[in-house]
Scaffold this active site. Sequence first.
Site, PDB file in Angstrom:
ATOM      1  N   GLY A 194     -16.930  10.948   1.594  1.00  0.00           N
ATOM      2  CA  GLY A 194     -16.087   9.599   1.110  1.00  0.00           C
ATOM      3  C   GLY A 194     -16.007   8.793   2.342  1.00  0.00           C
ATOM      4  O   GLY A 194     -15.085   7.862   2.256  1.00  0.00           O
ATOM      5  N   THR A 195     -16.887   8.730   3.184  1.00  0.00           N
ATOM      6  CA  THR A 195     -16.765   7.661   4.380  1.00  0.00           C
ATOM      7  C   THR A 195     -18.095   7.005   4.708  1.00  0.00           C
ATOM      8  O   THR A 195     -19.053   7.679   4.582  1.00  0.00           O
ATOM      9  CB  THR A 195     -16.240   8.219   5.880  1.00  0.00           C
ATOM     10  OG1 THR A 195     -16.088   7.367   6.802  1.00  0.00           O
ATOM     11  CG2 THR A 195     -16.889   9.455   6.158  1.00  0.00           C
ATOM     12  N   SER A 196     -18.067   5.791   4.918  1.00  0.00           N
ATOM     13  CA  SER A 196     -19.160   5.260   5.251  1.00  0.00           C
ATOM     14  C   SER A 196     -19.552   5.219   6.729  1.00  0.00           C
ATOM     15  O   SER A 196     -20.828   4.863   7.127  1.00  0.00           O
ATOM     16  CB  SER A 196     -19.011   3.670   5.005  1.00  0.00           C
ATOM     17  OG  SER A 196     -18.162   3.004   5.509  1.00  0.00           O
TER      18      SER A 196
ATOM     19  N   HIS B 166      -5.930   7.632  11.871  1.00  0.00           N
ATOM     20  CA  HIS B 166      -5.639   5.894  11.595  1.00  0.00           C
ATOM     21  C   HIS B 166      -4.334   6.001  11.057  1.00  0.00           C
ATOM     22  O   HIS B 166      -3.787   4.919  10.803  1.00  0.00           O
ATOM     23  CB  HIS B 166      -6.580   5.617  10.601  1.00  0.00           C
ATOM     24  CG  HIS B 166      -8.000   5.435  11.026  1.00  0.00           C
ATOM     25  ND1 HIS B 166      -9.226   5.163  10.349  1.00  0.00           N
ATOM     26  CD2 HIS B 166      -8.631   5.588  12.407  1.00  0.00           C
ATOM     27  CE1 HIS B 166     -10.255   5.003  11.157  1.00  0.00           C
ATOM     28  NE2 HIS B 166      -9.953   5.526  12.383  1.00  0.00           N
TER      29      HIS B 166
ATOM     30  N   ARG C 197       0.885  -1.198  -0.013  1.00  0.00           N
ATOM     31  CA  ARG C 197       0.004  -0.119   0.051  1.00  0.00           C
ATOM     32  C   ARG C 197       0.722   1.353  -0.020  1.00  0.00           C
ATOM     33  O   ARG C 197       0.559   2.180  -0.671  1.00  0.00           O
ATOM     34  CB  ARG C 197      -0.834   0.125   1.315  1.00  0.00           C
ATOM     35  CG  ARG C 197      -1.871  -1.042   1.279  1.00  0.00           C
ATOM     36  CD  ARG C 197      -2.765  -1.244   2.221  1.00  0.00           C
ATOM     37  NE  ARG C 197      -3.603   0.074   2.052  1.00  0.00           N
ATOM     38  CZ  ARG C 197      -4.320   0.638   3.010  1.00  0.00           C
ATOM     39  NH1 ARG C 197      -4.246   0.055   4.421  1.00  0.00           N
ATOM     40  NH2 ARG C 197      -5.109   1.575   2.877  1.00  0.00           N
TER      41      ARG C 197
ATOM     42  N   GLN D 290      -9.363   9.982   7.882  1.00  0.00           N
ATOM     43  CA  GLN D 290      -9.205   8.537   8.089  1.00  0.00           C
ATOM     44  C   GLN D 290      -8.452   7.845   7.345  1.00  0.00           C
ATOM     45  O   GLN D 290      -8.018   6.681   7.449  1.00  0.00           O
ATOM     46  CB  GLN D 290     -10.707   7.809   8.172  1.00  0.00           C
ATOM     47  CG  GLN D 290     -11.603   8.435   9.337  1.00  0.00           C
ATOM     48  CD  GLN D 290     -12.992   7.623   8.839  1.00  0.00           C
ATOM     49  OE1 GLN D 290     -13.227   6.676   9.340  1.00  0.00           O
ATOM     50  NE2 GLN D 290     -13.807   8.619   8.047  1.00  0.00           N
ATOM     51  N   ASN D 291      -7.905   8.419   6.404  1.00  0.00           N
ATOM     52  CA  ASN D 291      -7.131   8.086   5.166  1.00  0.00           C
ATOM     53  C   ASN D 291      -5.546   8.062   5.651  1.00  0.00           C
ATOM     54  O   ASN D 291      -5.121   8.765   6.359  1.00  0.00           O
ATOM     55  CB  ASN D 291      -7.089   8.758   3.985  1.00  0.00           C
ATOM     56  CG  ASN D 291      -8.565   8.423   3.579  1.00  0.00           C
ATOM     57  OD1 ASN D 291      -9.337   7.695   4.150  1.00  0.00           O
ATOM     58  ND2 ASN D 291      -9.034   9.425   2.399  1.00  0.00           N
ATOM     59  N   VAL D 292      -4.823   6.642   5.400  1.00  0.00           N
ATOM     60  CA  VAL D 292      -3.456   6.806   5.748  1.00  0.00           C
ATOM     61  C   VAL D 292      -2.430   6.938   4.617  1.00  0.00           C
ATOM     62  O   VAL D 292      -1.232   6.933   4.599  1.00  0.00           O
ATOM     63  CB  VAL D 292      -3.078   5.374   6.204  1.00  0.00           C
ATOM     64  CG1 VAL D 292      -3.815   4.887   7.553  1.00  0.00           C
ATOM     65  CG2 VAL D 292      -3.470   4.126   5.267  1.00  0.00           C
ATOM     66  N   ASP D 293      -3.327   7.469   3.360  1.00  0.00           N
ATOM     67  CA  ASP D 293      -2.384   8.015   2.199  1.00  0.00           C
ATOM     68  C   ASP D 293      -2.010   9.457   2.471  1.00  0.00           C
ATOM     69  O   ASP D 293      -2.261  10.121   3.751  1.00  0.00           O
ATOM     70  CB  ASP D 293      -3.215   7.815   0.915  1.00  0.00           C
ATOM     71  CG  ASP D 293      -4.439   8.673   0.894  1.00  0.00           C
ATOM     72  OD1 ASP D 293      -4.405   9.880   1.166  1.00  0.00           O
ATOM     73  OD2 ASP D 293      -5.481   8.204   0.499  1.00  0.00           O
TER      74      ASP D 293
HETATM   75  P1  OAD Z   1     -15.174   2.745   3.399  1.00  0.00           P
HETATM   76  O1  OAD Z   1     -14.758   1.757   2.433  1.00  0.00           O
HETATM   77  O2  OAD Z   1     -15.968   2.026   4.649  1.00  0.00           O
HETATM   78  O3  OAD Z   1     -16.386   3.618   3.001  1.00  0.00           O
HETATM   79  C1  OAD Z   1     -15.924   4.516   1.697  1.00  0.00           C
HETATM   80  C2  OAD Z   1     -17.164   5.289   1.338  1.00  0.00           C
HETATM   81  O4  OAD Z   1     -16.537   6.179   0.106  1.00  0.00           O
HETATM   82  C3  OAD Z   1     -18.325   4.814   0.986  1.00  0.00           C
HETATM   83  O5  OAD Z   1     -19.446   5.721   1.642  1.00  0.00           O
HETATM   84  C4  OAD Z   1     -18.462   4.836  -0.386  1.00  0.00           C
HETATM   85  O6  OAD Z   1     -19.866   5.197  -1.120  1.00  0.00           O
HETATM   86  C5  OAD Z   1     -17.575   6.174  -0.731  1.00  0.00           C
HETATM   87  N1  OAD Z   1     -17.083   6.380  -2.128  1.00  0.00           N
HETATM   88  C6  OAD Z   1     -16.710   5.300  -2.809  1.00  0.00           C
HETATM   89  N2  OAD Z   1     -16.362   6.075  -4.264  1.00  0.00           N
HETATM   90  C7  OAD Z   1     -16.293   7.257  -3.794  1.00  0.00           C
HETATM   91  C8  OAD Z   1     -16.051   8.336  -4.454  1.00  0.00           C
HETATM   92  N3  OAD Z   1     -15.516   8.220  -5.809  1.00  0.00           N
HETATM   93  N4  OAD Z   1     -15.990   9.615  -4.291  1.00  0.00           N
HETATM   94  C9  OAD Z   1     -16.558   9.672  -3.116  1.00  0.00           C
HETATM   95  N5  OAD Z   1     -16.771   8.818  -2.195  1.00  0.00           N
HETATM   96  C10 OAD Z   1     -16.765   7.444  -2.575  1.00  0.00           C
HETATM   97  O7  OAD Z   1     -14.083   3.816   3.904  1.00  0.00           O
HETATM   98  P2  OAD Z   1     -13.935   4.559   5.206  1.00  0.00           P
HETATM   99  O8  OAD Z   1     -15.233   5.076   5.703  1.00  0.00           O
HETATM  100  O9  OAD Z   1     -12.806   5.576   5.181  1.00  0.00           O
HETATM  101  O10 OAD Z   1      -9.415   1.964   9.076  1.00  0.00           O
HETATM  102  O11 OAD Z   1     -13.632   3.330   6.396  1.00  0.00           O
HETATM  103  C11 OAD Z   1     -12.874   3.918   7.774  1.00  0.00           C
HETATM  104  C12 OAD Z   1     -11.992   2.905   8.258  1.00  0.00           C
HETATM  105  O12 OAD Z   1     -12.195   1.726   7.638  1.00  0.00           O
HETATM  106  C13 OAD Z   1     -10.602   3.310   7.482  1.00  0.00           C
HETATM  107  O13 OAD Z   1      -9.676   4.359   7.732  1.00  0.00           O
HETATM  108  C14 OAD Z   1      -9.878   1.882   7.516  1.00  0.00           C
HETATM  109  C15 OAD Z   1     -10.897   0.841   7.689  1.00  0.00           C
HETATM  110  O14 OAD Z   1     -10.596  -0.277   7.935  1.00  0.00           O
HETATM  111  C16 OAD Z   1      -8.259   1.187   9.447  1.00  0.00           C
HETATM  112  O15 OAD Z   1      -7.850   0.492   8.429  1.00  0.00           O
HETATM  113  C17 OAD Z   1      -7.741   1.506  10.831  1.00  0.00           C
END
Ligand code: OAD
Length: 233
Positions: free
Chosen positions: A172-174, A106, A58, A88-91
């Site tokens: 962009g977070t679920s 994170h 990654r 929450q992104n690690v990038d």
């Molecule tokens: P998720 O994968 O749970 O959610 C991603 C969100 O992005 C969803 O709501 C999608 O609908 C949305 N999405 C997809 N494509 C998109 C786009 N082009 N533009 C905007 N939104 C879009 O990711 P996170 O909510 O970030 O933690 O997950 C939270 C944490 O869970 C992460 O930081 C990671 C993971 O496990 C760790 O690894 C500690």
Amino acid sequence: MSKKRLVVLSGAGMSAESGISTFRDSGGLWEQYRIEEVATPEAFIENPKRVLDFYNHRRKQLDEVEPNRGHQIIAELEQRFKVQVITQNVDNLHERAGSTQVLHLHGELTKVRSSKHPELIYDIGTKPIHLGDLCEKGAQLRPHIVWFGESVPAIDQAVPLVSKADIFLVIGTSLNVYPAAGLIRFAQTKCSKYLIDPHPVEVPFGMNFTVISKSAGEGMEQLFERLKKDYCI
Ligand code: OAD
């Protein structure tokens, strides 16, 4: 007039258009890997090589991706607002787009730390780490990432930032992972709240979010126009 405070809470969808997979969408990372095998302290004890390889891969990917329009607009907004990104992104794509205030909840791929002395943190850029790579006190290095089951120290800094926001953007977070997801409850009633996501995201009942059902790039273009109008900037 002093600049309004704009706080952004971003998640994996923010970087999707840069080519970095999200976690929970179809085809997302957690469909390809099991969390328990690559993202927990137990996984690192049981099979450290597998965990290091997962993050090495990654980290290397950062050399192949660029910030997208969404990251760029958030960076540009610093000219008009006092912008704080909480991600929450690690990038490192927010930073590479030019955002100067970025809090990583994170952890960060470009850093590693000692597995025994957590205060020993090192910048490694996009280089890999291997078994046998040690901190200055002789302990194995590990990714500077918050794994499942670990605490999220940056949350204490994030709460007051959200509670002081004039404008709060969730993008962009679920909102599946706590304590990050719980941050939205700290936004004040008088704060203008926006949510950008192409898919439906559940927010707590009664929280008045303006939802822009678009991808990060397109959604940010739309929000930028709206903020310019609403705040006469
Ligand atoms: P998720 O994968 O749970 O959610 C991603 C969100 O992005 C969803 O709501 C999608 O609908 C949305 N999405 C997809 N494509 C998109 C786009 N082009 N533009 C905007 N939104 C879009 O990711 P996170 O909510 O970030 O933690 O997950 C939270 C944490 O869970 C992460 O930081 C990671 C993971 O496990 C760790 O690894 C500690």
